[in-house]
Design a protein around this motif. Structure first.
Motif, PDB file in Angstrom:
ATOM      1  N   ALA A   1     -17.794  43.826  13.477  1.00  0.00           N
ATOM      2  CA  ALA A   1     -18.494  43.956  14.756  1.00  0.00           C
ATOM      3  C   ALA A   1     -17.768  43.142  15.824  1.00  0.00           C
ATOM      4  O   ALA A   1     -17.054  42.183  15.523  1.00  0.00           O
ATOM      5  N   PHE A   2     -17.985  43.503  17.065  1.00  0.00           N
ATOM      6  CA  PHE A   2     -17.336  42.799  18.162  1.00  0.00           C
ATOM      7  C   PHE A   2     -18.176  41.604  18.607  1.00  0.00           C
ATOM      8  O   PHE A   2     -19.409  41.674  18.681  1.00  0.00           O
ATOM      9  N   LEU A   3     -17.470  40.520  18.894  1.00  0.00           N
ATOM     10  CA  LEU A   3     -18.136  39.284  19.303  1.00  0.00           C
ATOM     11  C   LEU A   3     -18.969  39.482  20.563  1.00  0.00           C
ATOM     12  O   LEU A   3     -20.038  38.882  20.710  1.00  0.00           O
ATOM     13  N   LYS A   4     -18.526  40.326  21.457  1.00  0.00           N
ATOM     14  CA  LYS A   4     -19.249  40.531  22.716  1.00  0.00           C
ATOM     15  C   LYS A   4     -20.661  41.076  22.458  1.00  0.00           C
ATOM     16  O   LYS A   4     -21.590  40.785  23.219  1.00  0.00           O
ATOM     17  N   ASP A   5     -20.817  41.844  21.373  1.00  0.00           N
ATOM     18  CA  ASP A   5     -22.152  42.358  21.045  1.00  0.00           C
ATOM     19  C   ASP A   5     -23.065  41.250  20.534  1.00  0.00           C
ATOM     20  O   ASP A   5     -24.275  41.247  20.789  1.00  0.00           O
ATOM     21  N   VAL A   6     -22.506  40.304  19.811  1.00  0.00           N
ATOM     22  CA  VAL A   6     -23.285  39.149  19.358  1.00  0.00           C
ATOM     23  C   VAL A   6     -23.735  38.326  20.560  1.00  0.00           C
ATOM     24  O   VAL A   6     -24.880  37.866  20.627  1.00  0.00           O
ATOM     25  N   LEU A   7     -22.834  38.148  21.523  1.00  0.00           N
ATOM     26  CA  LEU A   7     -23.167  37.376  22.727  1.00  0.00           C
ATOM     27  C   LEU A   7     -24.296  38.038  23.510  1.00  0.00           C
ATOM     28  O   LEU A   7     -25.147  37.351  24.093  1.00  0.00           O
TER      29      LEU A   7
ATOM     30  N   ASP B   1     -32.145  35.047  22.500  1.00  0.00           N
ATOM     31  CA  ASP B   1     -32.118  33.604  22.271  1.00  0.00           C
ATOM     32  C   ASP B   1     -31.978  33.237  20.800  1.00  0.00           C
ATOM     33  O   ASP B   1     -32.340  32.125  20.403  1.00  0.00           O
ATOM     34  N   PHE B   2     -31.470  34.139  19.972  1.00  0.00           N
ATOM     35  CA  PHE B   2     -31.211  33.822  18.572  1.00  0.00           C
ATOM     36  C   PHE B   2     -29.911  33.028  18.465  1.00  0.00           C
ATOM     37  O   PHE B   2     -29.013  33.160  19.305  1.00  0.00           O
ATOM     38  N   THR B   3     -29.795  32.209  17.425  1.00  0.00           N
ATOM     39  CA  THR B   3     -28.614  31.350  17.289  1.00  0.00           C
ATOM     40  C   THR B   3     -27.928  31.474  15.933  1.00  0.00           C
ATOM     41  O   THR B   3     -26.867  30.890  15.739  1.00  0.00           O
ATOM     42  N   ARG B   4     -28.513  32.205  14.981  1.00  0.00           N
ATOM     43  CA  ARG B   4     -27.923  32.351  13.656  1.00  0.00           C
ATOM     44  C   ARG B   4     -27.879  33.827  13.280  1.00  0.00           C
ATOM     45  O   ARG B   4     -28.891  34.519  13.373  1.00  0.00           O
ATOM     46  N   PHE B   5     -26.707  34.271  12.818  1.00  0.00           N
ATOM     47  CA  PHE B   5     -26.523  35.687  12.525  1.00  0.00           C
ATOM     48  C   PHE B   5     -25.837  35.865  11.166  1.00  0.00           C
ATOM     49  O   PHE B   5     -24.672  35.476  11.004  1.00  0.00           O
ATOM     50  N   PRO B   6     -26.523  36.440  10.177  1.00  0.00           N
ATOM     51  CA  PRO B   6     -25.866  36.755   8.898  1.00  0.00           C
ATOM     52  C   PRO B   6     -24.836  37.862   9.105  1.00  0.00           C
ATOM     53  O   PRO B   6     -25.066  38.810   9.854  1.00  0.00           O
TER      54      PRO B   6
ATOM     55  N   THR C   1     -22.990  31.143  13.785  1.00  0.00           N
ATOM     56  CA  THR C   1     -23.954  30.471  14.645  1.00  0.00           C
ATOM     57  C   THR C   1     -23.436  30.411  16.074  1.00  0.00           C
ATOM     58  O   THR C   1     -22.235  30.560  16.336  1.00  0.00           O
ATOM     59  N   ALA C   2     -24.347  30.155  16.999  1.00  0.00           N
ATOM     60  CA  ALA C   2     -23.966  30.009  18.402  1.00  0.00           C
ATOM     61  C   ALA C   2     -22.997  28.837  18.580  1.00  0.00           C
ATOM     62  O   ALA C   2     -22.078  28.897  19.403  1.00  0.00           O
TER      63      ALA C   2
ATOM     64  N   ASN D   1     -15.216  38.808  12.173  1.00  0.00           N
ATOM     65  CA  ASN D   1     -14.508  38.250  11.015  1.00  0.00           C
ATOM     66  C   ASN D   1     -13.438  37.247  11.418  1.00  0.00           C
ATOM     67  O   ASN D   1     -13.038  36.401  10.616  1.00  0.00           O
ATOM     68  N   GLN D   2     -12.954  37.321  12.668  1.00  0.00           N
ATOM     69  CA  GLN D   2     -11.985  36.342  13.133  1.00  0.00           C
ATOM     70  C   GLN D   2     -12.608  34.946  13.225  1.00  0.00           C
ATOM     71  O   GLN D   2     -11.937  33.947  12.985  1.00  0.00           O
ATOM     72  N   LEU D   3     -13.879  34.897  13.551  1.00  0.00           N
ATOM     73  CA  LEU D   3     -14.574  33.608  13.629  1.00  0.00           C
ATOM     74  C   LEU D   3     -14.984  33.127  12.245  1.00  0.00           C
ATOM     75  O   LEU D   3     -14.972  31.919  11.978  1.00  0.00           O
ATOM     76  N   LEU D   4     -15.334  34.050  11.360  1.00  0.00           N
ATOM     77  CA  LEU D   4     -15.749  33.657  10.010  1.00  0.00           C
ATOM     78  C   LEU D   4     -14.621  32.982   9.247  1.00  0.00           C
ATOM     79  O   LEU D   4     -14.858  32.123   8.402  1.00  0.00           O
TER      80      LEU D   4
END
Length: 244
Positions: free
Chosen positions: A118-124, A131-136, A149-150, A174-177
């Motif tokens: 997934a793209f990071l921009k969608d998480v943002l 206002d969620f801060t944790r994403f499995p 996490t945020a 996955n780049q952040l993971l």
């Protein structure tokens, strides 16, 4: 006469609720020296979150119960009389002992999870909107890959900062993971009750580990679609939804 009848009913309701809790304690606590109410509390609070939650109140209820029973004049006639709010409270606690609320009742649902590509921009966008801060994070087979996490995102952005510009257009989760820290996350069935989850958090704490999240799924494992997520913040609510 009607007043006395009402008072006797309240005392009787208190005693019935007290006995319901006592039966639950007997079933729950197997290593006590005897089956007395207070002994079960003293022994059981170490291993049972639900007892720890209500321990102080239950001690007071034990004193009141002794006063009520010892002052009982006849089978259905009591001298000591509990207040209606006390009766309501002990009945509520008895209900929680007999049928503990599900962890799902205080969990965040639906859970926001993402595939590893997934793209990071969608998480943002989700952070900004909900206002969620944790994403499995999962792969396409619903196998858990890690927790994003945020704070991870902020740290990653800080490292990527170049000439005050960060390009997010093609950045995937996955780049952040690959670079973020590993978090303690556990998995439970969606049918797990709230007090079992509290005990799970306590176990991690006793091992000096910080449990960041508990993910609820149908089979209770890391290889199935998540149904909800529960964080330490969710446990700060003193009572599950729907309870007084």
């Amino acid at each position: 006469m009607e007043k006395k009848k009402t008072e006797r009913t309240q005392s009787g309701q208190f005693e019935v609720a007290f006995n319901r809790i006592h039966r639950c304690l007997k079933d729950m606590v197997k290593d006590a020296h005897n089956d007395s109410f207070v002994e079960l509390l003293n022994t059981g609070f170490k291993n049972h979150s639900i007892i720890r939650k209500y321990k102080n109140e239950l001690y007071q209820f034990a004193k009141l119960r002794n006063a009520i029973v010892h002052e009982k004049v006849d089978t259905d006639y009591y001298i000591a009389e509990p207040h209606r709010q006390v009766v309501n409270r002990i009945e509520s606690i008895a209900a929680n002992f007999e049928k503990p609320p599900l962890a799902m009742s205080i969990s965040s649902t639906p859970v926001f999870y993402y595939y590893e590509d997934a793209f990071l921009k969608d998480v943002l966008k989700a952070i900004n909107k909900f206002d969620f801060t944790r994403f499995p994070i999962y792969n396409k087979n619903y196998e858990y890959q890690g927790l994003l996490t945020a704070s991870d995102i902020i740290r990653w952005m800080a490292k990527q900062l170049n000439s005050n510009v960060i390009s997010l257009e093609n950045v995937q989760v996955n780049q952040l993971l690959r670079t973020n820290k590993k978090y303690y996350v556990d998995f439970i069935k969606e049918s797990t009750n709230l007090f079992e989850v509290e005990e799970l958090f306590d176990q991690y704490h006793a091992e000096d580990k910080k449990l960041q999240a508990v993910i609820l799924s149908e089979n209770g494992g890391p290889n199935s679609k998540p149904k909800a997520i529960l964080t330490p913040w969710d446990l700060l609510d003193p009572d599950p939804k729907g309870n007084d």
